[in-house]
Design a protein around this motif. Structure first.
Motif, PDB file in Angstrom:
ATOM      1  N   GLU A 239       0.835  -1.190   0.000  1.00 37.90           N
ATOM      2  CA  GLU A 239       0.000   0.000   0.000  1.00 37.90           C
ATOM      3  C   GLU A 239       0.879   1.253   0.000  1.00 37.90           C
ATOM      4  N   PRO A 240       0.423   2.337  -0.642  1.00 41.41           N
ATOM      5  CA  PRO A 240      -0.925   2.538  -1.189  1.00 41.41           C
ATOM      6  C   PRO A 240      -1.124   2.034  -2.616  1.00 41.41           C
ATOM      7  N   TRP A 241      -0.074   1.416  -3.201  1.00 42.58           N
ATOM      8  CA  TRP A 241      -0.169   1.056  -4.616  1.00 42.58           C
ATOM      9  C   TRP A 241      -1.112  -0.114  -4.870  1.00 42.58           C
ATOM     10  N   ALA A 242      -1.236  -1.034  -3.910  1.00 42.92           N
ATOM     11  CA  ALA A 242      -2.133  -2.180  -4.127  1.00 42.92           C
ATOM     12  C   ALA A 242      -3.568  -1.716  -4.331  1.00 42.92           C
ATOM     13  N   ALA A 243      -4.006  -0.773  -3.502  1.00 43.82           N
ATOM     14  CA  ALA A 243      -5.365  -0.228  -3.661  1.00 43.82           C
ATOM     15  C   ALA A 243      -5.437   0.682  -4.879  1.00 43.82           C
ATOM     16  N   ASP A 244      -4.400   1.483  -5.091  1.00 43.78           N
ATOM     17  CA  ASP A 244      -4.399   2.393  -6.227  1.00 43.78           C
ATOM     18  C   ASP A 244      -4.441   1.608  -7.541  1.00 43.78           C
ATOM     19  N   ALA A 245      -3.717   0.498  -7.604  1.00 41.42           N
ATOM     20  CA  ALA A 245      -3.722  -0.328  -8.814  1.00 41.42           C
ATOM     21  C   ALA A 245      -5.117  -0.869  -9.101  1.00 41.42           C
ATOM     22  N   ALA A 246      -5.872  -1.179  -8.037  1.00 42.52           N
ATOM     23  CA  ALA A 246      -7.247  -1.648  -8.236  1.00 42.52           C
ATOM     24  C   ALA A 246      -8.103  -0.547  -8.851  1.00 42.52           C
ATOM     25  N   GLY A 247      -7.922   0.691  -8.362  1.00 43.56           N
ATOM     26  CA  GLY A 247      -8.656   1.811  -8.943  1.00 43.56           C
ATOM     27  C   GLY A 247      -8.236   2.096 -10.369  1.00 43.56           C
ATOM     28  N   TYR A 248      -6.928   2.013 -10.633  1.00 46.79           N
ATOM     29  CA  TYR A 248      -6.406   2.207 -11.991  1.00 46.79           C
ATOM     30  C   TYR A 248      -7.001   1.157 -12.935  1.00 46.79           C
ATOM     31  N   PHE A 249      -7.005  -0.094 -12.498  1.00 46.88           N
ATOM     32  CA  PHE A 249      -7.600  -1.176 -13.278  1.00 46.88           C
ATOM     33  C   PHE A 249      -9.059  -0.852 -13.571  1.00 46.88           C
ATOM     34  N   TRP A 250      -9.785  -0.412 -12.578  1.00 44.74           N
ATOM     35  CA  TRP A 250     -11.236  -0.189 -12.667  1.00 44.74           C
ATOM     36  C   TRP A 250     -11.590   0.919 -13.652  1.00 44.74           C
ATOM     37  N   LEU A 251     -10.888   2.054 -13.539  1.00 46.01           N
ATOM     38  CA  LEU A 251     -11.284   3.221 -14.324  1.00 46.01           C
ATOM     39  C   LEU A 251     -10.488   3.404 -15.614  1.00 46.01           C
ATOM     40  N   ILE A 252      -9.181   3.122 -15.577  1.00 43.37           N
ATOM     41  CA  ILE A 252      -8.309   3.476 -16.696  1.00 43.37           C
ATOM     42  C   ILE A 252      -7.950   2.254 -17.546  1.00 43.37           C
ATOM     43  N   TYR A 253      -7.387   1.219 -16.938  1.00 45.27           N
ATOM     44  CA  TYR A 253      -6.950   0.064 -17.717  1.00 45.27           C
ATOM     45  C   TYR A 253      -8.144  -0.618 -18.408  1.00 45.27           C
ATOM     46  N   LYS A 254      -9.266  -0.695 -17.704  1.00 45.96           N
ATOM     47  CA  LYS A 254     -10.471  -1.304 -18.275  1.00 45.96           C
ATOM     48  C   LYS A 254     -11.465  -0.229 -18.724  1.00 45.96           C
ATOM     49  N   LYS A 255     -10.945   0.894 -19.170  1.00 46.78           N
ATOM     50  CA  LYS A 255     -11.805   2.008 -19.555  1.00 46.78           C
ATOM     51  C   LYS A 255     -12.868   1.585 -20.568  1.00 46.78           C
ATOM     52  N   GLY A 256     -12.489   0.769 -21.525  1.00 46.09           N
ATOM     53  CA  GLY A 256     -13.436   0.338 -22.548  1.00 46.09           C
ATOM     54  C   GLY A 256     -14.576  -0.504 -21.997  1.00 46.09           C
ATOM     55  N   LYS A 257     -14.377  -1.078 -20.815  1.00 42.77           N
ATOM     56  CA  LYS A 257     -15.419  -1.900 -20.197  1.00 42.77           C
ATOM     57  C   LYS A 257     -16.410  -1.065 -19.383  1.00 42.77           C
ATOM     58  N   ASP A 258     -16.076   0.196 -19.103  1.00 39.16           N
ATOM     59  CA  ASP A 258     -16.964   1.121 -18.384  1.00 39.16           C
ATOM     60  C   ASP A 258     -17.490   0.478 -17.106  1.00 39.16           C
ATOM     61  N   LEU A 259     -16.567   0.151 -16.193  1.00 44.75           N
ATOM     62  CA  LEU A 259     -16.969  -0.534 -14.967  1.00 44.75           C
ATOM     63  C   LEU A 259     -17.865   0.331 -14.090  1.00 44.75           C
ATOM     64  N   ASN A 260     -17.612   1.635 -14.038  1.00 43.16           N
ATOM     65  CA  ASN A 260     -18.515   2.497 -13.265  1.00 43.16           C
ATOM     66  C   ASN A 260     -19.916   2.484 -13.864  1.00 43.16           C
ATOM     67  N   GLY A 261     -20.009   2.492 -15.180  1.00 43.25           N
ATOM     68  CA  GLY A 261     -21.311   2.428 -15.835  1.00 43.25           C
ATOM     69  C   GLY A 261     -22.029   1.124 -15.539  1.00 43.25           C
ATOM     70  N   ARG A 262     -21.292   0.019 -15.546  1.00 46.23           N
ATOM     71  CA  ARG A 262     -21.897  -1.273 -15.218  1.00 46.23           C
ATOM     72  C   ARG A 262     -22.378  -1.283 -13.770  1.00 46.23           C
ATOM     73  N   ALA A 263     -21.560  -0.687 -12.876  1.00 47.88           N
ATOM     74  CA  ALA A 263     -21.977  -0.599 -11.478  1.00 47.88           C
ATOM     75  C   ALA A 263     -23.230   0.268 -11.344  1.00 47.88           C
ATOM     76  N   ASP A 264     -23.269   1.364 -12.100  1.00 46.00           N
ATOM     77  CA  ASP A 264     -24.449   2.235 -12.063  1.00 46.00           C
ATOM     78  C   ASP A 264     -25.718   1.477 -12.466  1.00 46.00           C
ATOM     79  N   ARG A 265     -25.548   0.502 -13.361  1.00 46.72           N
ATOM     80  CA  ARG A 265     -26.703  -0.291 -13.797  1.00 46.72           C
ATOM     81  C   ARG A 265     -26.982  -1.459 -12.855  1.00 46.72           C
ATOM     82  N   ASP A 266     -26.126  -1.594 -11.829  1.00 39.94           N
ATOM     83  CA  ASP A 266     -26.325  -2.563 -10.744  1.00 39.94           C
ATOM     84  C   ASP A 266     -26.408  -3.995 -11.265  1.00 39.94           C
TER      85      ASP A 266
END
Length: 299
Positions: A239-266
């Motif tokens: 830490e803090p990179w282990a948690a930061d890497a998870a956020g990076y994966f979620w928003l930036i590395y998997k940007k094309g997957k739109d994980l926040n959008g999928r979460a918004d759709r529950d």
């Protein structure tokens, strides 16, 4: 050398965060197109900042070069680059604006216990993932809160999905490195593993694992670090990179997957496919998401 920049005064309310993410039009704010890459400082004329992310300083140590009720000129440092702007605010803090994610965050994070009403407590995370030990949770809770602020996991529903996925991917917050050696990734050109030993060297690390030379190169560039030399890649286990890497994966590395959008759709199954590539641990992910929604008071 520093230069002056014009910054529009708009509060970082949930609506404005939607604007920054590019999903909503600026027309209602009379936004000037030529300011497209600049972030915004609150005005004393605006209502209270409901997120507490960009609170107006009570006492200004120095004043803007010029200000009006709608605009203020502050200093922006040449410490920035093609993707990051560094804004020096009047209370001597520095705000970073990442043009790639269109998100702003403090160079020195705000105190989450007082400045972030969306902060998740260790006790809440324990209720979400009862199998996790409180000791392990306490190692990660601070960096996870910082990562969620930084990577736009900024609603309770997004947090519910993110934390459920992290809980499974990290084996209930026990592991920041995959248990396998990584030899199975040797020679995987699709992961960028083109040099002898890359499989083990770039095994999965982080609370959501990044795997393969390619993503280590990309994440290193994002951090301004070289994660390919020596043992530098092992930083992602800490830490803090282990948690930061998870956020990076979620928003930036998997940007094309739109994980926040999928979460918004529950849709837990949809989020799981994007994170895991399949349905591994789907039942646990569904259970932890349900737990989180209950903890956060969501239906």
């Amino acid at each position: 050398m520093e230069y002056d920049v014009l910054i529009r005064n708009v509060f970082a309310t949930p609506d404005v965060i939607e604007l920054l993410s590019g999903r909503t039009s600026w027309l209602s704010y009379g936004y000037d197109n030529w300011l497209s890459n600049r972030f915004f400082l609150p005005s004393p004329f605006d209502p209270v900042d409901t997120l507490g992310l960009l609170a107006q300083p009570a006492t200004l140590a120095r004043v803007p070069v010029h200000s009006t009720p709608n605009y203020a000129i502050y200093q922006v440092s040449n410490k920035g680059n093609a993707t990051l702007d560094y804004y020096h605010l009047p209370d001597h803090r520095t705000l970073l604006y990442d043009r790639r994610t269109r998100f702003a965050y403090w160079e020195q994070p705000l105190a989450l216990d007082s400045g972030n009403p969306l902060a998740v407590t260790a006790e809440q995370l324990k209720a979400i993932c009862p199998e996790a030990s409180l000791t392990n949770i306490q190692k990660h809770i601070g960096p996870l809160n910082t990562a969620m602020q930084k990577y736009q996991i900024n609603t309770r529903l997004r947090q519910a999905h993110f934390l459920a996925q992290v809980a499974v991917e990290s084996d209930h917050f026990r592991a920041t490195r995959e248990y396998a050696t990584g030899k199975e990734y040797e020679g995987r050109a699709d992961l960028g593993n083109t040099q002898p030993g890359d499989g083990v060297r770039f095994a999965g690390r982080g609370l959501i694992q990044i795997t393969g030379r390619d993503v280590y190169v990309k994440y290193g560039r994002y951090l301004g670090r070289d994660l390919t030399q020596g043992n530098s890649m092992k930083l992602v286990e800490q830490e803090p990179w282990a948690a930061d890497a998870a956020g990076y994966f979620w928003l930036i590395y998997k940007k094309g997957k739109d994980l926040n959008g999928r979460a918004d759709r529950d849709n837990v199954e949809s989020v799981t496919r994007a994170v895991n590539g399949g349905h591994n641990g789907l039942a646990a992910r569904q259970r932890y998401t349900a737990n989180a929604k209950k903890v956060f008071g969501l239906k």
